[in-house]
Design a protein around this motif. Structure first.
Motif, short mmCIF file in Angstrom:
data_model
loop_
_atom_site.label_atom_id
_atom_site.label_comp_id
_atom_site.label_asym_id
_atom_site.label_seq_id
_atom_site.Cartn_x
_atom_site.Cartn_y
_atom_site.Cartn_z
N MET A 1 0.80 -1.15 0.13
CA MET A 1 -0.16 0.03 0.02
C MET A 1 0.81 1.12 -0.05
O MET A 1 1.90 1.27 0.62
N ASN A 2 0.30 2.22 -0.75
CA ASN A 2 1.21 3.45 -0.58
C ASN A 2 0.37 4.50 -0.22
O ASN A 2 -0.69 4.45 -0.29
N GLN A 3 1.10 5.63 0.19
CA GLN A 3 0.37 6.81 0.59
C GLN A 3 1.06 8.20 -0.53
O GLN A 3 2.16 7.96 -0.62
N TYR A 4 0.06 8.98 -0.50
CA TYR A 4 0.43 9.95 -1.46
C TYR A 4 0.27 11.36 -0.71
O TYR A 4 -0.28 11.44 0.12
N LEU A 5 1.54 12.15 -0.60
CA LEU A 5 1.78 13.30 0.06
C LEU A 5 1.84 14.42 -0.95
O LEU A 5 2.36 14.41 -2.06
N TYR A 6 0.94 15.51 -0.54
CA TYR A 6 0.96 16.55 -1.23
C TYR A 6 1.64 17.86 -0.84
O TYR A 6 1.43 18.12 0.41
N PRO A 19 5.87 4.66 0.37
CA PRO A 19 5.68 3.36 0.85
C PRO A 19 4.95 3.19 2.13
O PRO A 19 5.31 4.00 3.01
N GLY A 20 3.96 2.55 2.40
CA GLY A 20 3.26 1.99 3.55
C GLY A 20 2.37 3.24 3.81
O GLY A 20 2.13 4.08 3.13
N MET A 21 2.11 3.48 5.23
CA MET A 21 1.34 4.40 5.82
C MET A 21 2.39 5.30 6.77
O MET A 21 2.68 4.66 7.98
N ALA A 22 2.94 6.38 6.43
CA ALA A 22 3.72 7.20 6.87
C ALA A 22 3.28 7.80 8.18
O ALA A 22 2.01 8.11 7.90
N PRO A 23 3.86 7.89 9.25
CA PRO A 23 3.28 8.84 10.42
C PRO A 23 3.25 10.33 10.26
O PRO A 23 2.76 11.10 11.41
N TRP A 24 3.33 10.91 9.21
CA TRP A 24 3.23 12.50 8.94
C TRP A 24 1.91 12.86 9.19
O TRP A 24 0.94 12.21 8.90
N GLN A 25 1.74 14.36 9.76
CA GLN A 25 0.45 14.64 9.97
C GLN A 25 0.32 15.99 9.10
O GLN A 25 1.49 16.54 8.71
N ARG A 26 -0.78 16.45 8.78
CA ARG A 26 -1.01 17.57 7.75
C ARG A 26 -0.28 18.80 8.47
O ARG A 26 -0.36 18.85 9.52
#
Length: 51
Positions: A1-6, A19-26
């Motif tokens: 599973m991938n996560q897209y960051l803008y 890759p994966g679900m990173a722990p970053w917050q908006r």
């Protein structure tokens, strides 16, 4: 599973696939180190991919 960051870099907006679900917050600041062979650039006016 991938996560897209803008992400915003100055006045540019980048879309980053992580890759994966990173722990970053908006709104959180992160450092990016792109792999040159994985970077895709597009023409802002036409949307066409640049070589």
């Amino acid at each position: 599973m991938n996560q897209y960051l803008y992400c915003r870099a100055g006045s540019e907006v980048l879309t980053v696939r992580a890759p994966g679900m990173a722990p970053w917050q908006r709104g959180e600041r992160i450092e990016l180190e792109p792999k040159r062979e994985s970077v895709h650039l597009f023409d802002a006016a036409t949307g066409a991919r640049l070589p």
